[in-house]
Scaffold this active site. Sequence first.
Site, short mmCIF file in Angstrom:
data_model
loop_
_atom_site.label_atom_id
_atom_site.label_comp_id
_atom_site.label_asym_id
_atom_site.label_seq_id
_atom_site.Cartn_x
_atom_site.Cartn_y
_atom_site.Cartn_z
N HIS A 41 0.82 -1.22 0.00
CA HIS A 41 0.00 0.00 0.00
C HIS A 41 0.85 1.27 0.00
O HIS A 41 1.84 1.35 0.71
CB HIS A 41 -0.89 -0.03 1.25
N GLU A 47 0.51 -0.61 -4.84
CA GLU A 47 -0.46 0.44 -5.11
C GLU A 47 0.26 1.77 -4.98
O GLU A 47 1.01 2.01 -4.04
CB GLU A 47 -1.61 0.36 -4.11
N HIS A 68 0.50 10.89 -1.77
CA HIS A 68 -0.76 10.71 -1.04
C HIS A 68 -1.10 11.95 -0.22
O HIS A 68 -2.16 12.53 -0.37
CB HIS A 68 -0.68 9.48 -0.11
N ASP A 99 -3.80 4.38 -7.87
CA ASP A 99 -4.91 5.00 -7.14
C ASP A 99 -5.01 6.44 -7.63
O ASP A 99 -4.24 7.30 -7.20
CB ASP A 99 -4.61 4.91 -5.64
#
EC number: 4.6.1.-
Length: 273
Positions: free
Chosen positions: A5, A25, A41, A85
């Site tokens: 992740h 990801e 992120h 993502d």
Amino acid sequence: WIMGHMVNAIAQIDEFVNLGANSIETDVSFDKNANPEYTYHGIPCDCGRTCTKWEYFNTFLGGLRKATTPGDSKYHEKLVLVVFDLKTGSLYDNQAYDAGTKLAKSLLQNYWNKGNNGGRAYIVLSIPNLDHYKLITGFKETLTKEEHPELMDKVGYDFSGNDDIGDVAKAYKKAGVTGHVWQSDGITNCLLRGLDRVRKAVANRDSSNGYINKVYYWTVDKRASTRDALDAGVDGIMTNYPDVIADVLSESAYTAKFRIATYDDNPWETFKN
């Protein structure tokens, strides 16, 4: 698929694969003109993680290409799937098509090396908003226009907003998607989420007329929740700790039913419970 992740810096590719991930990801943020800009992120993110690691998107693609190109000094044979993502929340709905176009051009140039011995991983385009289904159309039409429609064989899709399964099916219909579908379900590791919707997604996958090929659950960091997800029949688990998932998969209860996917396992093929 053990899915590492929030792998947003090139150095983290080695780190997560070495811990047991065969998939990663990566977050993709867009500028105001719908260009994919950073693998980033930002704050807040999962508990226990640094939220601010980043690369320029095209730089990251170069590192990812090396990690997934046989013969390269940075090659990892077991890294076979990458989930992008796509943080399209910053875009207007009418920019989704452009975002797909620009994303396709970036990947074609910097990851697929214009179709000439580029990276070999399968790619999942994960979109948070059903209204942004035209991103898929833009992506597909661009690869066709650039004379590389065959690369769509390597591309799958996910709508990551935990929407009603019936609504997700409608969005795919609008986008003309009839396969290569991964369905995510989950929540940040800071919060708990039950498996009700995962079970619905697995039931859709296992039905004769479902649209889902694979189901993955995120973000799972503990052994108990890993076992619960495996017992529910998921195909992939996204985690901050790939070694934890690998450990559970090696328990006798799971070795007969599950194994770690390799490049020869087609991620668009459905395995039913």
